[in-house]
Motif scaffolding. Sequence first.
Motif, PDB file in Angstrom:
ATOM      1  N   ARG A 106       0.828  -1.213   0.000  1.00  0.00           N
ATOM      2  CA  ARG A 106       0.000   0.000   0.000  1.00  0.00           C
ATOM      3  C   ARG A 106       0.856   1.254   0.000  1.00  0.00           C
ATOM      4  O   ARG A 106       0.459   2.286  -0.552  1.00  0.00           O
ATOM      5  CB  ARG A 106      -0.935   0.001   1.214  1.00  0.00           C
ATOM      6  CG  ARG A 106      -2.159  -0.882   1.059  1.00  0.00           C
ATOM      7  CD  ARG A 106      -3.186  -0.552   2.126  1.00  0.00           C
ATOM      8  NE  ARG A 106      -2.662  -0.807   3.458  1.00  0.00           N
ATOM      9  CZ  ARG A 106      -2.828  -1.941   4.115  1.00  0.00           C
ATOM     10  NH1 ARG A 106      -3.491  -2.935   3.568  1.00  0.00           N
ATOM     11  NH2 ARG A 106      -2.330  -2.099   5.329  1.00  0.00           N
TER      12      ARG A 106
ATOM     13  N   PRO B 139      -0.972   4.763  -4.636  1.00  0.00           N
ATOM     14  CA  PRO B 139      -0.603   3.339  -4.589  1.00  0.00           C
ATOM     15  C   PRO B 139      -0.973   2.648  -5.898  1.00  0.00           C
ATOM     16  O   PRO B 139      -1.876   3.091  -6.619  1.00  0.00           O
ATOM     17  CB  PRO B 139      -1.444   2.794  -3.427  1.00  0.00           C
ATOM     18  CG  PRO B 139      -1.832   3.989  -2.626  1.00  0.00           C
ATOM     19  CD  PRO B 139      -1.956   5.113  -3.595  1.00  0.00           C
TER      20      PRO B 139
ATOM     21  N   THR C 189      -2.193  -0.275  -5.938  1.00  0.00           N
ATOM     22  CA  THR C 189      -3.318  -1.160  -5.622  1.00  0.00           C
ATOM     23  C   THR C 189      -4.629  -0.519  -6.078  1.00  0.00           C
ATOM     24  O   THR C 189      -4.716   0.703  -6.217  1.00  0.00           O
ATOM     25  CB  THR C 189      -3.377  -1.436  -4.115  1.00  0.00           C
ATOM     26  OG1 THR C 189      -3.291  -0.189  -3.407  1.00  0.00           O
ATOM     27  CG2 THR C 189      -2.214  -2.317  -3.686  1.00  0.00           C
TER      28      THR C 189
END
Length: 223
Positions: A174, A183, A185
């Motif tokens: 993260r 990030p 993600t």
Amino acid sequence: ALTAITIVLLTFTVLSFSSVRSYIRYNEILLPHPPPYQGVMLRDRAWLSLEEPTTYIVRNEFGTKAKVAPRAWYISSDLQKELMIDVVRADDPTKRFSVNCILGVTPEEEHIMPVSEALLAGRWMKPGDKQVALLPESVAAGLGIGPEDLGAATVTVFGAPYRVIGIIDEARMRNMTDLDGEPMTPVNYAMMRPEILRQIQEMAQQREQLGTSSAQALLEEYT
């Protein structure tokens, strides 16, 4: 007939005194953080999906000169609701873990982002690997998969088997930010403020109507 001739003459006159010029305008946005690598990141300003041919076009154009690492997100199509995806241990279907998104990456990612630093155990994927997965630490623990099981343990997602080759430190992953300071993600739209979510939904509607999003706005942050 005279009316038709008049319309034709007026149209011809307007076109004669009009000119069409195509150009590209560059918007420069200064970000308050150093870049993690020297390169180019292509993304939609509101994190909406890019057209599928984008990957092939970029790879064909720059694949011989630089590393090209496409990414894919599997998230809910309804931005206001979280998606629930069951990750099931193949040899023991009673062990399952629900996640709300999936990050798809390629072996080339290791040459761009320091993803190997987020590994707690196992390895990053290699060229030629197929149907392999790296699990976050909490998912691996929930499924009872430890470092000693890597390479042999298999999980199923939507009925498809994936061999587990690594375990990821979630916090490190993260905290790994890309060129835009965000990030790598997937975005959790359900956690956004309502006003920001409404703006993104309006952008998505405009994009569907116009076929593309405007480049006049700044990058949208989701953190």
